[in-house]
Motif scaffolding. Structure first.
Motif, PDB file in Angstrom:
ATOM      1  N   GLU A  25     -55.025 -40.345 -70.053  1.00  0.00           N
ATOM      2  CA  GLU A  25     -56.290 -39.751 -70.463  1.00  0.00           C
ATOM      3  C   GLU A  25     -57.378 -40.045 -69.444  1.00  0.00           C
ATOM      4  OE1 GLU A  25     -58.241 -41.347 -73.898  1.00  0.00           O
ATOM      5  OE2 GLU A  25     -57.671 -43.411 -73.450  1.00  0.00           O
ATOM      6  N   GLY A  26     -58.294 -39.102 -69.316  1.00  0.00           N
ATOM      7  CA  GLY A  26     -59.426 -39.298 -68.438  1.00  0.00           C
ATOM      8  C   GLY A  26     -60.439 -40.234 -69.074  1.00  0.00           C
ATOM      9  N   VAL A  27     -61.000 -41.123 -68.260  1.00  0.00           N
ATOM     10  CA  VAL A  27     -61.954 -42.116 -68.738  1.00  0.00           C
ATOM     11  C   VAL A  27     -63.371 -41.770 -68.288  1.00  0.00           C
ATOM     12  CG1 VAL A  27     -62.640 -44.537 -68.591  1.00  0.00           C
ATOM     13  CG2 VAL A  27     -60.217 -43.921 -68.788  1.00  0.00           C
ATOM     14  N   ALA A  28     -63.522 -41.522 -66.980  1.00  0.00           N
ATOM     15  CA  ALA A  28     -64.847 -41.231 -66.428  1.00  0.00           C
ATOM     16  C   ALA A  28     -64.697 -40.522 -65.096  1.00  0.00           C
ATOM     17  CB  ALA A  28     -65.647 -42.515 -66.235  1.00  0.00           C
ATOM     18  N   VAL A  29     -65.650 -39.661 -64.789  1.00  0.00           N
ATOM     19  CA  VAL A  29     -65.668 -38.961 -63.510  1.00  0.00           C
ATOM     20  C   VAL A  29     -67.089 -38.966 -62.967  1.00  0.00           C
ATOM     21  CG1 VAL A  29     -65.919 -36.710 -64.656  1.00  0.00           C
ATOM     22  CG2 VAL A  29     -65.141 -36.805 -62.275  1.00  0.00           C
ATOM     23  N   ILE A  30     -67.193 -39.096 -61.638  1.00  0.00           N
ATOM     24  CA  ILE A  30     -68.460 -38.904 -60.946  1.00  0.00           C
ATOM     25  C   ILE A  30     -68.237 -37.757 -59.969  1.00  0.00           C
ATOM     26  CG2 ILE A  30     -67.938 -40.724 -59.242  1.00  0.00           C
ATOM     27  CD1 ILE A  30     -71.003 -41.321 -59.264  1.00  0.00           C
TER      28      ILE A  30
ATOM     29  N   GLY B 253     -63.758 -32.176 -64.214  1.00  0.00           N
ATOM     30  CA  GLY B 253     -63.815 -32.815 -65.517  1.00  0.00           C
ATOM     31  C   GLY B 253     -62.843 -33.971 -65.609  1.00  0.00           C
ATOM     32  N   LEU B 254     -62.295 -34.170 -66.801  1.00  0.00           N
ATOM     33  CA  LEU B 254     -61.352 -35.257 -67.048  1.00  0.00           C
ATOM     34  C   LEU B 254     -59.945 -34.724 -67.289  1.00  0.00           C
ATOM     35  CD1 LEU B 254     -63.582 -37.578 -69.258  1.00  0.00           C
ATOM     36  CD2 LEU B 254     -62.954 -37.882 -66.861  1.00  0.00           C
ATOM     37  N   SER B 255     -59.639 -33.584 -66.692  1.00  0.00           N
ATOM     38  CA  SER B 255     -58.307 -32.995 -66.815  1.00  0.00           C
ATOM     39  C   SER B 255     -57.482 -33.352 -65.588  1.00  0.00           C
ATOM     40  CB  SER B 255     -58.416 -31.474 -66.922  1.00  0.00           C
ATOM     41  OG  SER B 255     -59.161 -31.100 -68.054  1.00  0.00           O
TER      42      SER B 255
ATOM     43  N   TYR C 290     -68.116 -39.083 -69.310  1.00  0.00           N
ATOM     44  CA  TYR C 290     -67.315 -40.157 -69.881  1.00  0.00           C
ATOM     45  C   TYR C 290     -66.537 -39.656 -71.093  1.00  0.00           C
ATOM     46  CZ  TYR C 290     -70.220 -43.290 -67.104  1.00  0.00           C
ATOM     47  OH  TYR C 290     -70.866 -43.920 -66.066  1.00  0.00           O
ATOM     48  N   ALA C 291     -65.371 -40.237 -71.296  1.00  0.00           N
ATOM     49  CA  ALA C 291     -64.653 -40.006 -72.543  1.00  0.00           C
ATOM     50  C   ALA C 291     -65.444 -40.643 -73.682  1.00  0.00           C
ATOM     51  CB  ALA C 291     -63.267 -40.625 -72.460  1.00  0.00           C
ATOM     52  N   GLY C 292     -65.353 -40.034 -74.852  1.00  0.00           N
ATOM     53  CA  GLY C 292     -66.118 -40.540 -75.983  1.00  0.00           C
ATOM     54  C   GLY C 292     -65.777 -41.973 -76.351  1.00  0.00           C
ATOM     55  N   SER C 293     -64.516 -42.348 -76.119  1.00  0.00           N
ATOM     56  CA  SER C 293     -64.056 -43.677 -76.510  1.00  0.00           C
ATOM     57  C   SER C 293     -64.652 -44.795 -75.658  1.00  0.00           C
ATOM     58  CB  SER C 293     -62.530 -43.740 -76.433  1.00  0.00           C
ATOM     59  OG  SER C 293     -62.088 -43.417 -75.125  1.00  0.00           O
ATOM     60  N   VAL C 294     -65.207 -44.451 -74.491  1.00  0.00           N
ATOM     61  CA  VAL C 294     -65.742 -45.490 -73.603  1.00  0.00           C
ATOM     62  C   VAL C 294     -67.239 -45.330 -73.351  1.00  0.00           C
ATOM     63  CG1 VAL C 294     -63.508 -45.630 -72.460  1.00  0.00           C
ATOM     64  CG2 VAL C 294     -65.341 -44.298 -71.403  1.00  0.00           C
ATOM     65  N   LYS C 295     -67.813 -44.249 -73.798  1.00  0.00           N
ATOM     66  CA  LYS C 295     -69.226 -43.991 -73.547  1.00  0.00           C
ATOM     67  C   LYS C 295     -70.090 -45.111 -74.103  1.00  0.00           C
ATOM     68  CE  LYS C 295     -72.226 -39.955 -73.366  1.00  0.00           C
ATOM     69  NZ  LYS C 295     -72.392 -38.547 -73.765  1.00  0.00           N
TER      70      LYS C 295
END
Length: 124
Positions: A46-51, A105-107, A60-65
């Motif tokens: 799963e994607g966590v974060a992207v800049i 994105g986080l794909s 950010y993924a919702g789980s880590v925001k």
């Protein structure tokens, strides 16, 4: 092609912090969007974060925001992931990835370049 090497993983108790680093073999700031992904055993990556390239924005993924922060140090071609208030469910192998897409994105299918990962283990 860009090569990526992660470091900074380890074992920590719940509530603790870790900072992951990802060193790229070339200048990435304006050329690549840089992201962190993670994969726990038996679970899809799963994607966590992207800049986004040029520092346009972060996602950010919702789980880590609110707990994780992604940043870059351009002079060192280094990507960071500051992880605070870690939870046992954050336990996973963490991967750094680079994309030349405009808005990847986080794909993970948009990311062509990957590091080998660094393990994060959070105990309760």
């Amino acid at each position: 092609q860009v090569q990526l090497v992660e470091s900074g993983g380890g074992s920590v108790q719940a509530g603790g912090s870790l900072r992951l680093s990802c060193v790229a073999s070339e200048y990435t700031y304006n050329r690549y969007s840089m992201a962190w992904f993670r994969q726990a055993p038996g679970v899809e990556r799963e994607g966590v974060a992207v800049i986004y390239s040029g520092g346009r924005s972060t996602v950010y993924a919702g789980s880590v925001k609110g707990r994780f922060t992604v940043s870059q140090e351009n002079a060192k071609n280094t990507l960071y992931l500051q992880m605070n208030n870690l939870k046992p469910e954050d336990t996973a192998m963490y991967y750094c990835a680079a994309s030349q897409a405009l808005w990847p994105g986080l794909s993970e299918e948009h990311y062509a370049y990957w590091g080998h990962g660094t393990q994060v283990t959070v105990s309760s």
